[in-house]
Design a protein around this motif. Sequence first.
Motif, PDB file in Angstrom:
ATOM      1  N   ASN A  31       0.823  -1.210   0.000  1.00  0.00           N
ATOM      2  CA  ASN A  31       0.000   0.000   0.000  1.00  0.00           C
ATOM      3  C   ASN A  31       0.855   1.256   0.000  1.00  0.00           C
ATOM      4  OD1 ASN A  31      -2.413  -1.392   0.052  1.00  0.00           O
ATOM      5  ND2 ASN A  31      -2.526  -1.385   2.270  1.00  0.00           N
ATOM      6  N   ARG A  35      -0.260   2.373  -4.633  1.00  0.00           N
ATOM      7  CA  ARG A  35      -1.261   3.399  -4.946  1.00  0.00           C
ATOM      8  C   ARG A  35      -0.625   4.595  -5.620  1.00  0.00           C
ATOM      9  NH1 ARG A  35      -5.724   3.851  -0.149  1.00  0.00           N
ATOM     10  NH2 ARG A  35      -6.146   1.639  -0.183  1.00  0.00           N
ATOM     11  N   SER A  36       0.524   4.985  -5.113  1.00  0.00           N
ATOM     12  CA  SER A  36       1.236   6.107  -5.728  1.00  0.00           C
ATOM     13  C   SER A  36       1.647   5.770  -7.145  1.00  0.00           C
ATOM     14  CB  SER A  36       2.468   6.460  -4.915  1.00  0.00           C
ATOM     15  OG  SER A  36       2.112   6.814  -3.615  1.00  0.00           O
ATOM     16  N   GLN A  58      -6.523   3.211 -15.779  1.00  0.00           N
ATOM     17  CA  GLN A  58      -7.416   2.434 -14.927  1.00  0.00           C
ATOM     18  C   GLN A  58      -7.825   1.132 -15.601  1.00  0.00           C
ATOM     19  OE1 GLN A  58     -10.992   4.302 -13.447  1.00  0.00           O
ATOM     20  NE2 GLN A  58     -10.761   3.090 -11.608  1.00  0.00           N
ATOM     21  N   GLN A  94      -3.968  -2.216  -5.870  1.00  0.00           N
ATOM     22  CA  GLN A  94      -3.597  -0.920  -5.299  1.00  0.00           C
ATOM     23  C   GLN A  94      -3.377   0.127  -6.383  1.00  0.00           C
ATOM     24  OE1 GLN A  94      -3.875  -0.476  -2.113  1.00  0.00           O
ATOM     25  NE2 GLN A  94      -4.313  -2.641  -1.841  1.00  0.00           N
ATOM     26  N   GLU A  97      -6.680   1.470  -7.404  1.00  0.00           N
ATOM     27  CA  GLU A  97      -7.181   2.428  -6.416  1.00  0.00           C
ATOM     28  C   GLU A  97      -6.492   3.777  -6.604  1.00  0.00           C
ATOM     29  OE1 GLU A  97      -6.683   0.741  -2.576  1.00  0.00           O
ATOM     30  OE2 GLU A  97      -8.138  -0.850  -2.945  1.00  0.00           O
ATOM     31  N   GLY A  98      -5.213   3.760  -6.956  1.00  0.00           N
ATOM     32  CA  GLY A  98      -4.479   5.001  -7.160  1.00  0.00           C
ATOM     33  C   GLY A  98      -4.892   5.738  -8.408  1.00  0.00           C
ATOM     34  N   THR A  99      -5.400   5.042  -9.411  1.00  0.00           N
ATOM     35  CA  THR A  99      -5.811   5.726 -10.638  1.00  0.00           C
ATOM     36  C   THR A  99      -7.127   6.481 -10.467  1.00  0.00           C
ATOM     37  OG1 THR A  99      -6.977   3.779 -11.497  1.00  0.00           O
ATOM     38  CG2 THR A  99      -4.667   4.048 -12.127  1.00  0.00           C
TER      39      THR A  99
END
Length: 101
Positions: A31, A35-36, A58, A94, A97-99
Amino acid sequence: MNNQRATHFRTYFQMDAADASALAGAIGLMNLFARSLGGITSDILFKYVGFRGRIWAQFLALFFEAVFLFCMVDSSQPWYVALAVLICFSLFVQMAEGTTV
């Protein structure tokens, strides 16, 4: 997903609790950077392609997430193969989720 990994390793691969928890915790540490990585990928594609770049970032993250999810269905593989597939799956979860941020 994160809270069931140790139980999954104990149930399907007969690992002891300490080893299963260590593996699950190590995957949870993704995490911190995954995500970054998804956000950075989305931003770079937005810079060069526009909003379609964000959509592509995405889409690709979700696509590879699905690919590795299908690879996890085969439970006859040894634990280290399952771990490698799980790491790749978690990376793309992850990133997806970051996109969206």
